[in-house]
Motif scaffolding. Structure first.
Motif, PDB file in Angstrom:
ATOM      1  N   ALA A 176      42.363  80.235  40.995  1.00 45.67           N
ATOM      2  CA  ALA A 176      42.081  79.223  42.008  1.00 45.67           C
ATOM      3  C   ALA A 176      42.808  79.541  43.307  1.00 45.67           C
ATOM      4  O   ALA A 176      42.242  79.398  44.404  1.00 45.67           O
ATOM      5  CB  ALA A 176      42.494  77.842  41.497  1.00 45.67           C
ATOM      6  N   LEU A 177      44.059  79.987  43.206  1.00 50.74           N
ATOM      7  CA  LEU A 177      44.820  80.308  44.416  1.00 50.74           C
ATOM      8  C   LEU A 177      44.192  81.475  45.161  1.00 50.74           C
ATOM      9  O   LEU A 177      44.154  81.495  46.396  1.00 50.74           O
ATOM     10  CB  LEU A 177      46.270  80.628  44.042  1.00 50.74           C
ATOM     11  N   THR A 178      43.667  82.455  44.415  1.00 47.97           N
ATOM     12  CA  THR A 178      42.960  83.559  45.054  1.00 47.97           C
ATOM     13  C   THR A 178      41.759  83.039  45.842  1.00 47.97           C
ATOM     14  O   THR A 178      41.526  83.429  46.998  1.00 47.97           O
ATOM     15  CB  THR A 178      42.496  84.582  44.006  1.00 47.97           C
ATOM     16  N   GLY A 179      40.993  82.134  45.209  1.00 50.84           N
ATOM     17  CA  GLY A 179      39.847  81.548  45.903  1.00 50.84           C
ATOM     18  C   GLY A 179      40.261  80.737  47.122  1.00 50.84           C
ATOM     19  O   GLY A 179      39.581  80.751  48.153  1.00 50.84           O
ATOM     20  N   ILE A 180      41.382  80.024  47.006  1.00 47.56           N
ATOM     21  CA  ILE A 180      41.880  79.222  48.123  1.00 47.56           C
ATOM     22  C   ILE A 180      42.240  80.119  49.306  1.00 47.56           C
ATOM     23  O   ILE A 180      41.886  79.834  50.458  1.00 47.56           O
ATOM     24  CB  ILE A 180      43.084  78.376  47.661  1.00 47.56           C
ATOM     25  N   HIS A 181      42.938  81.216  49.040  1.00 49.88           N
ATOM     26  CA  HIS A 181      43.286  82.150  50.118  1.00 49.88           C
ATOM     27  C   HIS A 181      42.028  82.723  50.762  1.00 49.88           C
ATOM     28  O   HIS A 181      41.969  82.894  51.984  1.00 49.88           O
ATOM     29  CB  HIS A 181      44.171  83.269  49.582  1.00 49.88           C
ATOM     30  N   GLN A 182      41.022  83.019  49.948  1.00 49.20           N
ATOM     31  CA  GLN A 182      39.786  83.564  50.500  1.00 49.20           C
ATOM     32  C   GLN A 182      39.099  82.552  51.402  1.00 49.20           C
ATOM     33  O   GLN A 182      38.552  82.908  52.455  1.00 49.20           O
ATOM     34  CB  GLN A 182      38.853  83.998  49.358  1.00 49.20           C
ATOM     35  N   PRO A 190      39.247  73.731  60.436  1.00 51.86           N
ATOM     36  CA  PRO A 190      40.312  73.327  59.495  1.00 51.86           C
ATOM     37  C   PRO A 190      39.894  72.218  58.540  1.00 51.86           C
ATOM     38  O   PRO A 190      40.225  72.252  57.360  1.00 51.86           O
ATOM     39  CB  PRO A 190      41.448  72.876  60.431  1.00 51.86           C
ATOM     40  N   ARG A 191      39.134  71.228  59.032  1.00 52.36           N
ATOM     41  CA  ARG A 191      38.710  70.132  58.154  1.00 52.36           C
ATOM     42  C   ARG A 191      37.774  70.640  57.068  1.00 52.36           C
ATOM     43  O   ARG A 191      37.905  70.286  55.887  1.00 52.36           O
ATOM     44  CB  ARG A 191      38.035  69.043  58.977  1.00 52.36           C
ATOM     45  N   ASP A 192      36.812  71.500  57.452  1.00 53.37           N
ATOM     46  CA  ASP A 192      35.886  72.045  56.464  1.00 53.37           C
ATOM     47  C   ASP A 192      36.629  72.908  55.443  1.00 53.37           C
ATOM     48  O   ASP A 192      36.313  72.888  54.249  1.00 53.37           O
ATOM     49  CB  ASP A 192      34.812  72.875  57.166  1.00 53.37           C
ATOM     50  N   ALA A 193      37.622  73.672  55.928  1.00 54.05           N
ATOM     51  CA  ALA A 193      38.394  74.514  55.012  1.00 54.05           C
ATOM     52  C   ALA A 193      39.164  73.663  54.012  1.00 54.05           C
ATOM     53  O   ALA A 193      39.185  73.948  52.807  1.00 54.05           O
ATOM     54  CB  ALA A 193      39.353  75.401  55.808  1.00 54.05           C
ATOM     55  N   LEU A 194      39.783  72.573  54.491  1.00 48.49           N
ATOM     56  CA  LEU A 194      40.541  71.710  53.591  1.00 48.49           C
ATOM     57  C   LEU A 194      39.623  71.022  52.586  1.00 48.49           C
ATOM     58  O   LEU A 194      39.980  70.854  51.410  1.00 48.49           O
ATOM     59  CB  LEU A 194      41.317  70.671  54.401  1.00 48.49           C
ATOM     60  N   LEU A 195      38.427  70.617  53.016  1.00 47.98           N
ATOM     61  CA  LEU A 195      37.487  70.003  52.089  1.00 47.98           C
ATOM     62  C   LEU A 195      37.119  70.962  50.961  1.00 47.98           C
ATOM     63  O   LEU A 195      37.083  70.585  49.782  1.00 47.98           O
ATOM     64  CB  LEU A 195      36.221  69.581  52.840  1.00 47.98           C
ATOM     65  N   ALA A 196      36.823  72.213  51.323  1.00 46.77           N
ATOM     66  CA  ALA A 196      36.459  73.196  50.311  1.00 46.77           C
ATOM     67  C   ALA A 196      37.630  73.505  49.386  1.00 46.77           C
ATOM     68  O   ALA A 196      37.479  73.627  48.171  1.00 46.77           O
ATOM     69  CB  ALA A 196      35.974  74.476  50.996  1.00 46.77           C
ATOM     70  N   VAL A 197      38.814  73.599  49.964  1.00 41.57           N
ATOM     71  CA  VAL A 197      40.006  73.947  49.191  1.00 41.57           C
ATOM     72  C   VAL A 197      40.370  72.848  48.199  1.00 41.57           C
ATOM     73  O   VAL A 197      40.742  73.125  47.058  1.00 41.57           O
ATOM     74  CB  VAL A 197      41.185  74.243  50.137  1.00 41.57           C
ATOM     75  N   THR A 198      40.270  71.586  48.608  1.00 44.27           N
ATOM     76  CA  THR A 198      40.672  70.505  47.704  1.00 44.27           C
ATOM     77  C   THR A 198      39.771  70.442  46.478  1.00 44.27           C
ATOM     78  O   THR A 198      40.207  70.020  45.403  1.00 44.27           O
ATOM     79  CB  THR A 198      40.668  69.144  48.424  1.00 44.27           C
ATOM     80  N   GLY A 199      38.516  70.860  46.607  1.00 40.23           N
ATOM     81  CA  GLY A 199      37.656  70.921  45.436  1.00 40.23           C
ATOM     82  C   GLY A 199      38.174  71.915  44.418  1.00 40.23           C
ATOM     83  O   GLY A 199      38.251  71.620  43.216  1.00 40.23           O
ATOM     84  N   LEU A 200      38.556  73.122  44.887  1.00 40.66           N
ATOM     85  CA  LEU A 200      39.135  74.112  43.988  1.00 40.66           C
ATOM     86  C   LEU A 200      40.456  73.628  43.409  1.00 40.66           C
ATOM     87  O   LEU A 200      40.739  73.785  42.216  1.00 40.66           O
ATOM     88  CB  LEU A 200      39.362  75.425  44.744  1.00 40.66           C
TER      89      LEU A 200
END
Length: 335
Positions: A176-182, A190-200
């Protein structure tokens, strides 16, 4: 994760490691000898001779330099070395003048700590001294491997299953952390990135809700969504209000709460007991405001508290989010 494999951090002193530091001090004729392990933020001492403290910040650690290479690191005159001249362990106790450290190298190749010796005065070391230091460092790793093996043998079948689950969880969280970094490496808002990251993040932590808050001046926005399958009661709106009412969105450091209703009662804030656990992780500060990651678990969740592996993943994600904001600000400044 390599260091966590041994389960050595914050454990009591053990005779086999104490014997090695005594032998190192004797063979190299130094007043101080230490077995140190270096994690993300600190240097922690498992065994030592001539030194009282067990913990130091990683930024002040000589051993953090040693683990960058496979060969021993020798600092002959620390007060004259620009890297260490202002180090608190040079300017204060134990007044390091000479430092020599050999990395502790796991069979898989990771360097997780050191066996080191220091002196408060000039202390030349010969090649045979350094060879002895390396030999003793290898002995430390042998003891770690033996200790780990003995612990595995002592596990019951149920404990072995739990251990397997923990390893699987660590693997899933690492993925999951690998996917988050990607995701953070993508050129996303930034908002879109945080939305995607919180799902992972919510999935990797088996959370019930995950999201983030954004604070800009007096304005606070909480964006929280369910992670697990829908339940009879949707508490996302209530939880968002509670986060704001308790001021949790303003945390300056990671905040882990295992009994949210008790905290609400203590502060006189009305709250149901549907949500038991909440983690609030700083995820970036810029001139316009601050962002925090938010993850919750319900009172009936099979995991009753925030585990060390949960905290490691959350805090690593928070640091990655801050790096993303820093990079975006740097690009904006250059533009």
């Amino acid at each position: 994760m390599a260091l966590a494999h041994y389960g050595i951090l914050d454990t009591p002193r053990e005779p086999q490691f104490d014997r090695i530091v005594r032998l190192a001090a004797h063979l190299l004729r130094t007043p101080v000898a230490t077995i140190n392990f270096v994690d993300q933020a600190r240097q922690w001492s498992k065994a030592s001779v001539g030194l009282n403290g067990r913990t130091a910040d990683r930024q002040d650690s000589f051993c953090a330099w040693t683990i960058l290479n496979d060969q021993p690191t020798v600092i002959e005159n620390a007060p004259a070395d620009p890297r260490f001249s202002r180090n608190p362990m040079v300017t204060g106790d134990p007044h390091i003048h000479m430092y020599a450290g050999a990395p502790l190298i796991m069979p898989s190749g990771q360097r997780i700590g050191t066996l080191c010796v220091t002196d408060h005065q000039p202390h030349p070391l010969s090649p045979s001294d350094l060879q002895a230091l390396q030999d003793l460092a290898a002995l430390v790793v042998t003891e770690l491997e033996l200790r780990s093996y003995q612990q595995r043998l002592s596990l019951s079948l149920a404990a072995q299953r739990e251990h397997s689950s923990e390893l699987q969880r660590s693997l899933e969280q690492a993925q999951a952390l690998t996917g988050i970094h990607q995701l953070f490496d993508l050129d996303l808002d930034p908002r879109d990135a945080l939305l995607a990251v919180t799902g992972l993040l919510g999935g990797a932590l088996d959370a019930d809700q995950a999201g983030f808050s954004v604070t800009q001046g007096d304005s606070v926005t909480v964006d929280l969504s369910p992670v697990r399958a829908a339940t009879a009661i949707d508490t996302t709106g209530e939880t968002a209000q509670l986060i704001t009412a308790l001021g949790l969105h303003g945390a300056r450091s990671p905040l882990y709460i295992d009994d949210l209703p008790a905290l609400a009662r203590a502060r006189g804030v009305p709250a149901s007991d549907h949500i038991a656990q909440i983690a609030v992780i700083p995820a970036g500060h810029d001139p316009h405001g601050a962002s925090h990651l938010l993850v919750t678990r319900r009172k009936d969740h099979p995991v009753a508290h925030w585990r060390p592996s949960d905290r490691n993943l959350l805090e690593a994600t928070g640091r990655a989010a801050q790096q993303m904001l820093d990079h975006q600000q740097a690009r904006g400044t250059q533009a």
